[in-house]
Design an enzyme around this catalytic site. Structure first.
Site, PDB file in Angstrom:
ATOM      1  N   CYS A  24       0.822  -1.227   0.000  1.00 33.28           N
ATOM      2  CA  CYS A  24       0.000   0.000   0.000  1.00 33.28           C
ATOM      3  C   CYS A  24       0.850   1.269   0.000  1.00 33.28           C
ATOM      4  CB  CYS A  24      -0.936  -0.011   1.197  1.00 33.28           C
ATOM      5  SG  CYS A  24      -0.106  -0.411   2.750  1.00 33.28           S
ATOM      6  N   HIS A  59      -3.558   6.211   4.432  1.00 35.40           N
ATOM      7  CA  HIS A  59      -2.157   6.522   4.730  1.00 35.40           C
ATOM      8  C   HIS A  59      -1.803   7.922   4.230  1.00 35.40           C
ATOM      9  CE1 HIS A  59      -1.664   2.507   5.978  1.00 35.40           C
ATOM     10  NE2 HIS A  59      -0.916   2.018   5.018  1.00 35.40           N
TER      11      HIS A  59
END
EC number: 1.2.1.11
Lengths: 375, 375
Positions: B170, B283
């Site tokens: 990710c 994130h």
């Protein structure tokens, strides 16, 4: 900081796991602190997060004083405050507040410092100012006691000759506490800093808003946004300081400029990205360092282990490294994740991760350490 | 992810402010999706955070299929699941699960992928694997569709010839979505990354633990630490991935190694510090870039504005930049704080700040975009 009698009560909630309960002054310690030949103090902005921490640190360190004035805005004037088992009435800050004051600790914002700092100096006080008002001014020392104490040489209290000493920005203090010992060994030529900054940097009200917002979000309610214009709970955002024409915000440029002044090195290259994270009162910083001379991670770790005011938390086996919670209400700046930077050739690069209590070493403690050097 | 019928219900609580309510498939959209000549699908790890997001993304994008198998561990086998208004029984993952499966979407951890990935390929399935099991393996494409689609050329479904395609980590996907368009213009030679990673990266249980801990801490109780060994609420810590002999953790080295493979450039220098912050599912990354050729911030902004899958949020006047909350449940990666790096001479350095939904573009969406390219 809901109550004035227990400076850190509000933050205990968030730090109790890492805290031994705060010791309050025993009578004997009060006797030590209250001395006739000790300096007279004034705390400007005593109701704020840093102002409250000034009192906490003075008490913890048995700072000697013969008298102490509690100064704040008209709004707080007249309120009672208990410090070292004595009651004080908060006085309104005026031009006359500094008569007979040897050391004035300022943390009431830049505009208050700009106006009343010179007034206090005129009255012969030595001002230790936590605001950014005078930090970059030519001839005004910008001091981290462990880093550049020489910058304030010649300044004394009780001589009738006033002076002003600036306390660096919290992010700069925390970063340089770890970077300076390495800099002195191998000379830092470039530093890339990314910060993880706590609510406390925006004051007590911001800490309360983070707590309030978190409760609201957990209840499915829209968060109250008074201090910050967006949701802070379970979120993070670019630091709320004003953006300058070069695209950096003021918080970031403080790291760039204050580092040069404190290290007295106009050539050191610094870039920073400052981010506000939903943490209560301690900052973290990811710091990438480029050196002129080689330095390996083992040497770096040894240097940091023996650096004053620094504690190394770097246990790779158990994945234990510094966290904001662990340094909250602590004096030392913690450093870990000390490793050779794989993106730089040879041994001229290091990555480190630093955590420090923003209110304490990032503000109040550093200011009072400066005051201690005056005695 | 408490209920299986509403994949994102758990995270709505934390993202509702930035979300238009999720559209569920109308009957007409179901007709579009269910097609006799469309591929047969299998979702491996369907009860996990990413598994649930696979379903959400398949539905949102009207991904065509003629059948879909819901696969999970024995523990979940037999449970009912509603998808696009149809009920499915979750089946236990076995060696026979892949008979007649054209495309298998894996997100059940590395060991499951290592064992069952080759089994599915053997049965003629094309596997899109979200684990790290095969990412760095020679000959296995590691693909971000907007970045290196050419890496999976020649792989087709329904030919009886199986294949395996790896979904990058990710943090790598989110970073490279923003860095690649700039890299293609001015060639990145070095990248310094600091991450601000959400709970979702550690799975649904970690998201639940963050919520539970936060409630506990607000009530003054000690936090429950099952997923992480320390307090996460109102705290942050170095990423919990295992630490390697060079002092980096595995999460950080994924950024270093996957960037080289995806850019097909073994010389690009990358360093990263990965930090877990108390945010739910998106994130953030602070990225410092060094380029071979000059590039100014205006050119960079224009390039990013026209980059597929990227949205520029860079309003200096109102201090509005990307936040995890704003990109939660969104497809695009947001980039802002685009500015010339003052620590680099000339115009060969930029600082940027990137946010992306870790479960969506960081995992499920990227995998399904890969699957779409197979059709």
């Amino acid at each position: 900081m809901a109550t004035l009698t227990h400076p850190t009560s509000k933050t205990h909630l968030f730090t109790k796991l890492s805290l031994k309960p705060k010791k309050f002054s025993s009578p004997s310690r009060i006797r030590m602190a209250l001395q006739e030949n000790a300096p007279s103090l004034a705390v400007v902005g005593v109701t704020g997060a840093v102002g409250q921490e000034f009192l906490s640190v003075l008490s913890d360190r048995d700072f000697p004083y013969r008298s102490i004035k509690m100064l704040a805005s008209k709004r707080s004037a007249g309120k009672q405050l208990t410090f070292q088992d004595r009651n004080y009435t908060i006085e309104e800050l005026t031009e006359d507040s500094f008569d007979g004051v040897d050391i004035a600790l300022f943390s009431a914002g830049g505009s208050i410092s700009k106006h009343f700092g010179p007034v206090a100096v005129e009255k012969g006080s030595v001002v230790v100012d936590n605001s950014s008002a005078f930090r970059m001014e030519e001839g005004i020392p910008l001091v981290i006691p462990e880093v550049n104490p020489e910058a304030m040489e010649g300044i004394k209290v009780g001589t009738g000759k006033g002076a002003l000493i600036a306390n660096p920005n919290c992010s700069t203090i925390i970063c340089l506490m770890a970077a300076t010992p390495l800099h002195k060994h191998a000379k830092v030529i470039r530093m890339v800093v990314s910060t993880y900054q706590a609510a406390s940097g925006a004051g007590a009200a911001a800490m309360e808003e983070l707590e309030l917002q978190t409760r609201e979000v957990l209840e499915g309610k829209p968060p109250t946004c008074n201090i910050f214009k967006q949701q802070y709970a379970f979120n993070l955002f670019s630091h709320n300081a004003p953006i300058l024409s070069n695209g950096y915000n003021e918080e970031e440029m403080k790291l760039v400029k204050e580092t040069r002044k404190i290290w007295n090195d106009m050539n050191v290259k610094v870039t920073a990205t400052c981010i506000r994270v939903p943490v209560m009162r301690a900052h973290a910083e990811s710091v990438n360092l480029q050196f002129e001379k080689p330095i390996d991670e083992y040497t770096a770790k040894d240097i940091l282990k023996s650096a004053p005011g620094v504690v190394v938390i770097d246990d790779r086996a158990s994945n234990h490294f510094p966290t904001p919670l662990e340094v909250s209400n602590k004096d030392d700046v913690a450093v870990g994740r000390i490793r050779r930077d794989v993106s730089q050739d040879g041994y001229k690069g290091l990555d480190i991760f630093v955590c420090g209590d923003q209110i304490r070493k990032g503000a109040a403690l550093n200011a009072i350490q400066i005051a201690e050097m005056l005695l």
